[in-house]
Design an enzyme around this catalytic site. Sequence first.
Site, PDB file in Angstrom:
ATOM      1  N   ALA A 286       6.466   2.378  -6.859  1.00  0.00           N
ATOM      2  CA  ALA A 286       6.243   1.961  -8.232  1.00  0.00           C
ATOM      3  C   ALA A 286       5.856   0.482  -8.183  1.00  0.00           C
ATOM      4  O   ALA A 286       6.192  -0.218  -7.220  1.00  0.00           O
ATOM      5  CB  ALA A 286       7.509   2.157  -9.040  1.00  0.00           C
TER       6      ALA A 286
ATOM      7  N   GLY B 296       8.455   5.232  -4.936  1.00  0.00           N
ATOM      8  CA  GLY B 296       7.759   6.188  -5.796  1.00  0.00           C
ATOM      9  C   GLY B 296       6.638   6.937  -5.077  1.00  0.00           C
ATOM     10  O   GLY B 296       6.261   8.040  -5.488  1.00  0.00           O
TER      11      GLY B 296
ATOM     12  N   GLU C 226       8.324   9.643  -3.194  1.00  0.00           N
ATOM     13  CA  GLU C 226       8.765  10.594  -4.224  1.00  0.00           C
ATOM     14  C   GLU C 226       7.590  11.419  -4.759  1.00  0.00           C
ATOM     15  O   GLU C 226       7.721  12.612  -5.008  1.00  0.00           O
ATOM     16  CB  GLU C 226       9.461   9.829  -5.361  1.00  0.00           C
TER      17      GLU C 226
ATOM     18  N   GLU D 126      14.338   1.408  -2.260  1.00  0.00           N
ATOM     19  CA  GLU D 126      14.817   0.902  -3.555  1.00  0.00           C
ATOM     20  C   GLU D 126      16.054   0.026  -3.458  1.00  0.00           C
ATOM     21  O   GLU D 126      16.169  -0.966  -4.183  1.00  0.00           O
ATOM     22  CB  GLU D 126      15.098   2.077  -4.511  1.00  0.00           C
TER      23      GLU D 126
HETATM   24  N1  DAK Z   1       4.203  -2.880  -6.221  1.00  0.00           N
HETATM   25  C1  DAK Z   1       3.302  -3.839  -6.527  1.00  0.00           C
HETATM   26  N2  DAK Z   1       2.477  -4.382  -5.633  1.00  0.00           N
HETATM   27  C2  DAK Z   1       2.569  -3.966  -4.365  1.00  0.00           C
HETATM   28  C3  DAK Z   1       3.490  -2.978  -3.957  1.00  0.00           C
HETATM   29  C4  DAK Z   1       4.345  -2.418  -4.959  1.00  0.00           C
HETATM   30  N3  DAK Z   1       5.208  -1.446  -4.711  1.00  0.00           N
HETATM   31  N4  DAK Z   1       3.350  -2.781  -2.639  1.00  0.00           N
HETATM   32  C5  DAK Z   1       2.380  -3.605  -2.239  1.00  0.00           C
HETATM   33  N5  DAK Z   1       1.905  -4.336  -3.262  1.00  0.00           N
HETATM   34  C6  DAK Z   1       0.852  -5.342  -3.234  1.00  0.00           C
HETATM   35  C7  DAK Z   1       1.331  -6.648  -2.618  1.00  0.00           C
HETATM   36  O1  DAK Z   1       2.018  -7.403  -3.581  1.00  0.00           O
HETATM   37  C8  DAK Z   1       0.031  -7.277  -2.188  1.00  0.00           C
HETATM   38  O2  DAK Z   1      -0.587  -7.823  -3.329  1.00  0.00           O
HETATM   39  P1  DAK Z   1      -1.370  -9.259  -3.251  1.00  0.00           P
HETATM   40  O3  DAK Z   1      -0.352 -10.235  -2.776  1.00  0.00           O
HETATM   41  O4  DAK Z   1      -2.479  -9.024  -2.243  1.00  0.00           O
HETATM   42  O5  DAK Z   1      -1.848  -9.507  -4.642  1.00  0.00           O
HETATM   43  C9  DAK Z   1      -0.800  -6.087  -1.758  1.00  0.00           C
HETATM   44  O6  DAK Z   1      -0.202  -4.935  -2.369  1.00  0.00           O
HETATM   45  C10 DAK Z   1      -0.791  -5.874  -0.256  1.00  0.00           C
HETATM   46  O7  DAK Z   1       0.562  -5.821   0.162  1.00  0.00           O
HETATM   47  P2  DAK Z   1       1.137  -6.734   1.354  1.00  0.00           P
HETATM   48  O8  DAK Z   1       0.382  -7.998   1.473  1.00  0.00           O
HETATM   49  O9  DAK Z   1       2.605  -6.825   1.178  1.00  0.00           O
HETATM   50  O10 DAK Z   1       0.781  -5.815   2.612  1.00  0.00           O
HETATM   51  P3  DAK Z   1       1.571  -5.728   4.001  1.00  0.00           P
HETATM   52  O11 DAK Z   1       0.702  -4.901   4.891  1.00  0.00           O
HETATM   53  O12 DAK Z   1       1.995  -7.079   4.468  1.00  0.00           O
HETATM   54  O13 DAK Z   1       2.895  -4.894   3.668  1.00  0.00           O
HETATM   55  C11 DAK Z   1       4.153  -3.086   2.682  1.00  0.00           C
HETATM   56  C12 DAK Z   1       2.793  -3.563   3.267  1.00  0.00           C
HETATM   57  C13 DAK Z   1       3.971  -1.687   2.100  1.00  0.00           C
HETATM   58  C14 DAK Z   1       5.213  -3.026   3.806  1.00  0.00           C
HETATM   59  C15 DAK Z   1       4.606  -4.125   1.608  1.00  0.00           C
HETATM   60  O14 DAK Z   1       3.538  -4.293   0.680  1.00  0.00           O
HETATM   61  C16 DAK Z   1       5.803  -3.668   0.833  1.00  0.00           C
HETATM   62  O15 DAK Z   1       6.942  -3.745   1.328  1.00  0.00           O
HETATM   63  N6  DAK Z   1       5.581  -3.224  -0.405  1.00  0.00           N
HETATM   64  C17 DAK Z   1       6.653  -2.805  -1.278  1.00  0.00           C
HETATM   65  C18 DAK Z   1       7.141  -1.451  -0.867  1.00  0.00           C
HETATM   66  C19 DAK Z   1       8.296  -1.005  -1.702  1.00  0.00           C
HETATM   67  O16 DAK Z   1       9.372  -1.637  -1.734  1.00  0.00           O
HETATM   68  N7  DAK Z   1       8.048   0.062  -2.397  1.00  0.00           N
HETATM   69  C20 DAK Z   1       9.066   0.647  -3.239  1.00  0.00           C
HETATM   70  C21 DAK Z   1       8.904   0.081  -4.596  1.00  0.00           C
HETATM   71  S1  DAK Z   1      10.281   0.523  -5.561  1.00  0.00           S
HETATM   72  C22 DAK Z   1      12.783   3.764 -11.407  1.00  0.00           C
HETATM   73  C23 DAK Z   1      11.507   4.235 -11.340  1.00  0.00           C
HETATM   74  C24 DAK Z   1      10.859   4.197 -10.184  1.00  0.00           C
HETATM   75  C25 DAK Z   1      11.422   3.670  -9.077  1.00  0.00           C
HETATM   76  C26 DAK Z   1      12.700   3.212  -9.119  1.00  0.00           C
HETATM   77  C27 DAK Z   1      13.382   3.259 -10.269  1.00  0.00           C
HETATM   78  N8  DAK Z   1      13.448   3.731 -12.619  1.00  0.00           N
HETATM   79  C28 DAK Z   1      12.689   3.221 -13.721  1.00  0.00           C
HETATM   80  C29 DAK Z   1      14.866   3.786 -12.667  1.00  0.00           C
HETATM   81  C30 DAK Z   1      10.650   3.516  -7.900  1.00  0.00           C
HETATM   82  C31 DAK Z   1      10.771   2.350  -7.245  1.00  0.00           C
HETATM   83  C32 DAK Z   1       9.892   1.989  -6.197  1.00  0.00           C
HETATM   84  O17 DAK Z   1       8.953   2.661  -5.849  1.00  0.00           O
END
Ligand code: DAK
Length: 261
Positions: free
Chosen positions: A66, A111, A114, A134
């Site tokens: 997400a 997400g 998921e 998360e």
């Molecule tokens: N959201 C927004 N932007 C994201 C993103 C994300 N999840 N993942 C990557 N990006 C963006 C980065 O900010 C970066 O943007 P710029 O800085 O270039 O503008 C661009 O994508 C490239 O990412 P990186 O520079 O970080 O690329 P790397 O190769 O260095 O790293 C990575 C790749 C996938 C390891 C890293 O980007 C990363 O850790 N991303 C976050 C992954 C993550 O934590 N995903 C889970 C998100 S939490 C709920 C509803 C839904 C959910 C939970 C609760 N409720 C409402 C209760 C779901 C939650 C999630 O999915």
Amino acid sequence: MEYENVLLQKEGKIAIVTINRPKALNALNSDTLKELDKVIDEISNDNEVLAVILTGAGEKAFVAGADISQMKDMNVLEGRAFAMLGNKIFRKVETLEKPVIAAVNGFALGGGCELSMACDIRIASEKAKFGQPEVTLGITPGFGGTQRLPRLVGMGMAKELVYSARTINAQEALRVGLVNRVVAPEVLMDEVKKLANEIASKAPVAVKLSKQAINRGMQVDMDTAVIIEAEVFGECFSTEDQTDAMTAFVEKRKLEGFKNR
Ligand code: DAK
């Protein structure tokens, strides 16, 4: 219809849906979720489409979760609304009356993992990475991760992955049963299309009802589950396809194709 964050292509009986925000690693913001909702409705109403492929744009990600930048400032009500929106759409994917195959081409985190789990089948590229990170962000999985992951990989492994937020590679995902198959990145789409076409060549109503029986049956006890199976089995006998296919078999000839949708 034209969409900004989601691409919809049709190749014969197959619809290919691509989450298209490669600069943000295809992270799901509300606009993307709303478009995905409309795309799924469009596919649902399209009688020509018999199987669906879901993938992410670019080389790096299926969906990296997400959108964290959008979630960062949400209040309780907004968080709840976002979760309801995501859950509604993921459930729509899961219950769509056509099989959905996730072609996981890279990061499938949060997400994204998921979303892949709401699909019927997951085929991963060797570069794919899965995880529910998360708890590192101070939240629980919100789009079904606490529910679909244990159903797929078992409670112990699901708890390990959710509590530790550890990312696993495609081979480990295969070992724990999260994906059906791992293939080289350059053949991922060909392999997934081959499978989608194989499925699309079978009796559509029988495939649709099989999906329904498996999905519904997995939620209930075995006595109820076998009744569900008997119900859908019986329903097949209302189709010309059943009569035609069985007659062709008995007459030792090849059936030209299926009619019913
Ligand atoms: N959201 C927004 N932007 C994201 C993103 C994300 N999840 N993942 C990557 N990006 C963006 C980065 O900010 C970066 O943007 P710029 O800085 O270039 O503008 C661009 O994508 C490239 O990412 P990186 O520079 O970080 O690329 P790397 O190769 O260095 O790293 C990575 C790749 C996938 C390891 C890293 O980007 C990363 O850790 N991303 C976050 C992954 C993550 O934590 N995903 C889970 C998100 S939490 C709920 C509803 C839904 C959910 C939970 C609760 N409720 C409402 C209760 C779901 C939650 C999630 O999915």
